[in-house]
Design a protein around this motif. Sequence first.
Motif, PDB file in Angstrom:
ATOM      1  N   LEU A 199       0.853  -1.181   0.000  1.00  0.00           N
ATOM      2  CA  LEU A 199       0.000   0.000   0.000  1.00  0.00           C
ATOM      3  C   LEU A 199       0.891   1.234   0.000  1.00  0.00           C
ATOM      4  CD1 LEU A 199      -2.410  -1.177   2.854  1.00  0.00           C
ATOM      5  CD2 LEU A 199      -2.712  -1.524   0.393  1.00  0.00           C
ATOM      6  N   THR A 200       0.296   2.376  -0.241  1.00  0.00           N
ATOM      7  CA  THR A 200       1.096   3.610  -0.225  1.00  0.00           C
ATOM      8  C   THR A 200       1.616   3.914   1.180  1.00  0.00           C
ATOM      9  OG1 THR A 200      -0.954   4.871   0.092  1.00  0.00           O
ATOM     10  CG2 THR A 200      -0.146   4.618  -2.173  1.00  0.00           C
ATOM     11  N   THR A 201       0.932   3.384   2.189  1.00  0.00           N
ATOM     12  CA  THR A 201       1.335   3.653   3.578  1.00  0.00           C
ATOM     13  C   THR A 201       2.045   2.487   4.240  1.00  0.00           C
ATOM     14  OG1 THR A 201      -0.879   2.950   4.275  1.00  0.00           O
ATOM     15  CG2 THR A 201      -0.522   5.321   3.960  1.00  0.00           C
ATOM     16  N   GLY A 202       2.236   1.389   3.515  1.00  0.00           N
ATOM     17  CA  GLY A 202       2.894   0.243   4.124  1.00  0.00           C
ATOM     18  C   GLY A 202       2.563  -1.042   3.395  1.00  0.00           C
ATOM     19  N   ALA A 203       2.433  -2.132   4.136  1.00  0.00           N
ATOM     20  CA  ALA A 203       2.129  -3.430   3.548  1.00  0.00           C
ATOM     21  C   ALA A 203       1.010  -4.096   4.344  1.00  0.00           C
ATOM     22  CB  ALA A 203       3.365  -4.325   3.547  1.00  0.00           C
ATOM     23  N   LYS A 204       0.198  -4.868   3.616  1.00  0.00           N
ATOM     24  CA  LYS A 204      -0.908  -5.576   4.248  1.00  0.00           C
ATOM     25  C   LYS A 204      -0.784  -7.063   3.955  1.00  0.00           C
ATOM     26  CE  LYS A 204      -5.212  -5.472   2.634  1.00  0.00           C
ATOM     27  NZ  LYS A 204      -6.584  -5.000   2.324  1.00  0.00           N
ATOM     28  N   LEU A 205      -0.955  -7.888   4.997  1.00  0.00           N
ATOM     29  CA  LEU A 205      -0.960  -9.337   4.846  1.00  0.00           C
ATOM     30  C   LEU A 205      -2.264  -9.884   5.426  1.00  0.00           C
ATOM     31  CD1 LEU A 205       2.169  -8.450   5.857  1.00  0.00           C
ATOM     32  CD2 LEU A 205       2.550 -10.827   5.221  1.00  0.00           C
ATOM     33  N   GLN A 206      -2.788 -10.929   4.808  1.00  0.00           N
ATOM     34  CA  GLN A 206      -4.011 -11.554   5.292  1.00  0.00           C
ATOM     35  C   GLN A 206      -3.875 -13.068   5.258  1.00  0.00           C
ATOM     36  OE1 GLN A 206      -6.936  -9.625   2.624  1.00  0.00           O
ATOM     37  NE2 GLN A 206      -7.797  -8.666   4.462  1.00  0.00           N
ATOM     38  N   THR A 227     -12.545 -17.109   8.636  1.00  0.00           N
ATOM     39  CA  THR A 227     -11.978 -15.949   9.316  1.00  0.00           C
ATOM     40  C   THR A 227     -10.865 -15.347   8.481  1.00  0.00           C
ATOM     41  OG1 THR A 227     -12.446 -17.002  11.447  1.00  0.00           O
ATOM     42  CG2 THR A 227     -10.919 -15.156  11.471  1.00  0.00           C
ATOM     43  N   ILE A 228     -10.741 -14.019   8.566  1.00  0.00           N
ATOM     44  CA  ILE A 228      -9.629 -13.307   7.925  1.00  0.00           C
ATOM     45  C   ILE A 228      -8.863 -12.548   9.005  1.00  0.00           C
ATOM     46  CG2 ILE A 228      -8.937 -11.569   6.225  1.00  0.00           C
ATOM     47  CD1 ILE A 228     -11.614 -12.039   4.805  1.00  0.00           C
ATOM     48  N   PHE A 229      -7.595 -12.875   9.173  1.00  0.00           N
ATOM     49  CA  PHE A 229      -6.712 -12.102  10.043  1.00  0.00           C
ATOM     50  C   PHE A 229      -5.885 -11.171   9.157  1.00  0.00           C
ATOM     51  CE2 PHE A 229      -7.704 -15.511  12.966  1.00  0.00           C
ATOM     52  CZ  PHE A 229      -7.763 -14.863  14.184  1.00  0.00           C
ATOM     53  N   THR A 230      -5.923  -9.888   9.480  1.00  0.00           N
ATOM     54  CA  THR A 230      -5.238  -8.882   8.661  1.00  0.00           C
ATOM     55  C   THR A 230      -4.152  -8.182   9.473  1.00  0.00           C
ATOM     56  OG1 THR A 230      -7.249  -8.481   7.359  1.00  0.00           O
ATOM     57  CG2 THR A 230      -5.529  -6.784   7.288  1.00  0.00           C
ATOM     58  N   ILE A 231      -2.943  -8.159   8.900  1.00  0.00           N
ATOM     59  CA  ILE A 231      -1.813  -7.450   9.494  1.00  0.00           C
ATOM     60  C   ILE A 231      -1.490  -6.242   8.636  1.00  0.00           C
ATOM     61  CG2 ILE A 231       0.666  -7.545  10.001  1.00  0.00           C
ATOM     62  CD1 ILE A 231       0.319 -10.557  10.467  1.00  0.00           C
ATOM     63  N   PHE A 232      -1.315  -5.111   9.284  1.00  0.00           N
ATOM     64  CA  PHE A 232      -0.833  -3.920   8.563  1.00  0.00           C
ATOM     65  C   PHE A 232       0.505  -3.495   9.150  1.00  0.00           C
ATOM     66  CE2 PHE A 232      -0.264   0.696   8.433  1.00  0.00           C
ATOM     67  CZ  PHE A 232      -0.204   0.879   7.052  1.00  0.00           C
ATOM     68  N   LEU A 233       1.485  -3.358   8.293  1.00  0.00           N
ATOM     69  CA  LEU A 233       2.807  -2.881   8.675  1.00  0.00           C
ATOM     70  C   LEU A 233       3.049  -1.526   8.044  1.00  0.00           C
ATOM     71  CD1 LEU A 233       4.983  -6.093   8.218  1.00  0.00           C
ATOM     72  CD2 LEU A 233       4.286  -5.073  10.391  1.00  0.00           C
ATOM     73  N   PRO A 234       3.432  -0.513   8.823  1.00  0.00           N
ATOM     74  CA  PRO A 234       3.683   0.800   8.222  1.00  0.00           C
ATOM     75  C   PRO A 234       4.910   0.793   7.327  1.00  0.00           C
ATOM     76  CG  PRO A 234       4.346   0.774  10.540  1.00  0.00           C
ATOM     77  CD  PRO A 234       3.673  -0.545  10.275  1.00  0.00           C
ATOM     78  N   SER A 235       5.044   1.823   6.526  1.00  0.00           N
ATOM     79  CA  SER A 235       6.144   1.905   5.559  1.00  0.00           C
ATOM     80  C   SER A 235       7.499   1.868   6.264  1.00  0.00           C
ATOM     81  CB  SER A 235       6.035   3.201   4.767  1.00  0.00           C
ATOM     82  OG  SER A 235       4.835   3.238   4.038  1.00  0.00           O
ATOM     83  N   VAL A 236       8.490   1.390   5.521  1.00  0.00           N
ATOM     84  CA  VAL A 236       9.855   1.290   6.032  1.00  0.00           C
ATOM     85  C   VAL A 236      10.391   2.690   6.339  1.00  0.00           C
ATOM     86  CG1 VAL A 236      12.214   0.627   5.466  1.00  0.00           C
ATOM     87  CG2 VAL A 236      10.299  -0.777   4.713  1.00  0.00           C
TER      88      VAL A 236
END
Length: 358
Positions: free
Chosen positions: A282-289, A349-358
């Motif tokens: 994403l523009t603000t980081g990365a998303k994993l599901q 179920t969906i588990f979603t992780i959001f990591l901010p940009s490096v």
Amino acid sequence: MNNQHSILVIDDEPDNFDVVETLLDSENYELHYAPTGKQAIDCLNSFQPDVILLDVMMPDLDGMEVCRQIKSDPQWQALPIIMVTALTAKEDLAKCIAAGADDFISKPVNGVELRARIHSMLRIKQQYDKLQTLLNLREDMVNMIVHDLRNPLTSIVISNEILRFPGLSPEKHQDKTDKITLAAQQMQSLIDNLLVVAKLESSKMDLNCIEVDLCALCISALADIEAIALQKKLNLVSELPDPGGMVKVDVPIFRRVLDNLLSNAIKFSPSNSQVTLKAEYLTTGAKLQVVDSGSGVPQNLRQSIFEKYEIGTRMPEVSQIGLGLAFCKMAIEAHHGTITVEDHHPKGTIFTIFLPSV
């Protein structure tokens, strides 16, 4: 949940209850009244009081005897009792304390003093309840850990004994060796989670974050879980970005997060279903599901399952210590990210992780 505190007034004079009710009118307490000590003792389970206001001078059972009987019951030993008395001699007040009273207030009752003493007793009761909850939680946690360690240990012992049999076929030998390896990995994972959670909670763990290829990290996690998925006849699906995109994480810690989420998805998914690992930039980081086809998590449990030793849906055939998701939450938050859970329609179920940009 009802957070209203319950006060039981034990007094043979109904007018005294009316006075207490008036003095506590602004406090939003749930007030109960018992005209005799025997009636109060018989109805304690119904009243479930947080504090008792107990008159000393009563016919039949006096207040001191009522106090002694209540405090002699282990169920009510921590229940604060405030003696309400017209007695002023220090010897009489000492007898109240000796009978088990936690505090006393003199008649005529002053409203400011009454409210202050009740607040004080409620504070003590809340501290006791919290401590008792922690002790119960600790006992449950120890039992769960022993149970979850015993299962793989039993598998190791039995498989090792079978390997001693002469003439064991190569296929059977390999099967038992694989079971030993898997059981040992389960035990190691549980112990590692316990140690890392303790360090994260005490803020004694410094993350060693480096830039790593997100796609490669996900492929590695899927490869390590593939054998377990095959045993359950599950289809592992990956929806990953092109190689080369970087995230900044503590690789061993973050890999354990992925391992926990994928292992949970496999545990709770029925055979012949699908588990999916998705990742995107994403523009603000990365998303994993991590997406599964299991029984899902009820709406009212979607926050509590991230607490230690909390379990969403109890499944007798599945090992559940309630630690993995707590570890995931602490680890992701240590990376300044977030983890959430939602429904996967029509089931799962969906588990979603959001990591901010490096």
